[in-house]
Design an enzyme around this catalytic site. Sequence first.
Site, short mmCIF file in Angstrom:
data_model
loop_
_atom_site.label_atom_id
_atom_site.label_comp_id
_atom_site.label_asym_id
_atom_site.label_seq_id
_atom_site.Cartn_x
_atom_site.Cartn_y
_atom_site.Cartn_z
N HIS A 102 39.03 38.65 16.83
CA HIS A 102 38.85 37.34 17.45
C HIS A 102 39.53 36.27 16.60
O HIS A 102 39.60 36.38 15.37
CB HIS A 102 37.37 36.99 17.58
CG HIS A 102 36.57 38.01 18.32
ND1 HIS A 102 36.87 38.39 19.61
CD2 HIS A 102 35.47 38.72 17.96
CE1 HIS A 102 36.00 39.31 20.00
NE2 HIS A 102 35.14 39.52 19.02
N GLU A 120 30.91 35.89 15.01
CA GLU A 120 29.79 36.59 15.63
C GLU A 120 29.05 37.43 14.61
O GLU A 120 29.56 37.69 13.51
CB GLU A 120 30.28 37.47 16.79
CG GLU A 120 31.16 38.63 16.36
CD GLU A 120 31.72 39.40 17.54
OE1 GLU A 120 31.98 38.79 18.59
OE2 GLU A 120 31.93 40.62 17.40
N HIS A 177 37.42 45.03 14.40
CA HIS A 177 36.10 45.62 14.61
C HIS A 177 36.01 46.30 15.97
O HIS A 177 36.80 46.03 16.87
CB HIS A 177 35.00 44.56 14.50
CG HIS A 177 35.08 43.50 15.56
ND1 HIS A 177 35.94 42.41 15.46
CD2 HIS A 177 34.44 43.34 16.74
CE1 HIS A 177 35.80 41.64 16.53
NE2 HIS A 177 34.89 42.19 17.32
N ARG A 197 42.81 42.62 21.95
CA ARG A 197 42.72 44.07 21.79
C ARG A 197 43.91 44.61 21.02
O ARG A 197 45.06 44.40 21.40
CB ARG A 197 42.67 44.76 23.16
CG ARG A 197 41.45 44.43 24.00
CD ARG A 197 41.37 45.37 25.20
NE ARG A 197 40.39 44.88 26.15
CZ ARG A 197 40.69 44.22 27.26
NH1 ARG A 197 41.96 44.00 27.58
NH2 ARG A 197 39.74 43.81 28.08
#
Length: 323
Positions: A102, A120, A177, A197
Site C-alpha cells: 500500500h 493498517e 504483505h 498487487r
Amino acid sequence: MIMDIKSLCLFLKPVFKEKIWGGKRLRTDFGYDIPSDKTGECWAISAHPEGECLVCGGDYDGMKLSELWNTHREVFGNAEGDRFPLLTKILDAESDLSIQVHPDDAYAMVHENGSLGKNECWYVIHAEPGTKIIIGHKAKTREELKEMMDQGRWDDLIRQVPIKAGDFFQIVPGTVHAIKGGTMVLETQQSSDVTYRMYDYDRLENGHPRQLHKKQCLDVINVPFKEEGIQVQYEDVNDKPFKLVECRFYKIYKLNLMSHVTLQRGSHPYVIASCIEGSAELSIGDESLDLKKGSHFIITSLVDEFRLKASSADTQFIFSVQY
C-alpha cells in the site's frame, strides 16, 4: 434531551465483499448473513464510498456514516479531518491473498485522486495450524527487487513468518504483505481502498488475470525491508484494556473481559469497539444492551463512561481510537 443508548453508541450495518480468496467463516464463526461462500471481507465500521455503513437505530438511523461525520461532527468530538479516518474490517482468507503493498498518504494523494494512503494493522482471530503470512522481502536494493520481480523469483524474494491466533502486526505503507489461506484477522486501517498487487499466483477472475501494479509497487516498496515494529509483542492481562500499538493514525487496545469493567472515553473524541470473541452486556447510564461476537460500534463523544460485563467466558474486544 435524554438520548437512548443507540444514539449515544452507534451501531452500523456491515458491508460484505465477495473475493476470489474468500470463504464462509464470516457466517459460521460470526453469524453474519453473507452473500456467498466466497465472502472475504466484512467492512464493519466504514465511511469509505466503496463500502459505506449505515447507522442502525437511534436518532441517526439510516444515515451514512460519512453524512453523520459531515453534519454532526460533535458526535465525534469535533475531530478534525475531511473524512471519517478509520476503517474496521474482518477478513476471512480461505485461500491466499495476492502479494501486495500500500502507498502512504503523499503518494496516494498524487497518484490516487486524493485518496488517503493505507497504514493498517492485523489482530489474528484465527489461524489454521502451520499457517504463515507474508511480511516483507529479501531484496537489498531496488534494482535487485525489480530483477527478482521480473524473473518471477517469488520464493527467493518473499519473507514468510508463522502465525497463530492472538498475533498482532502493524503494516506500514511500503511493506510487502499477504494474508494466506486459513487465516481470519480483524484489520484496522486508514479509510483507503488502494492496493498494489505484486503477484497473484497467475489466478484468473472471470476468465482473466487480475491486474498487477508493477510500477506502483516499485515506486512505494520500502527497500530494504525493516522488520522492527512489524510484529508487536505483548502480554495479555484481564479486565483492563492494554495498548497494542500507537501511530500517528490510530491507537489500538485489547480487552480480555473476564468479569466487568467501567471504562472512560477520556480524551479520545470517540472509540471504535469490536467484540471478537464471546458476549457481553454494554451499559451507559441506566440503559443496557447485549453484545455478541461480531458486534461493532462507536462510543460517541456524548458518552463519558460506559460499562462492559462479560456474559460468557473468554470475551475479547479490540478498541481503536483516532490519534
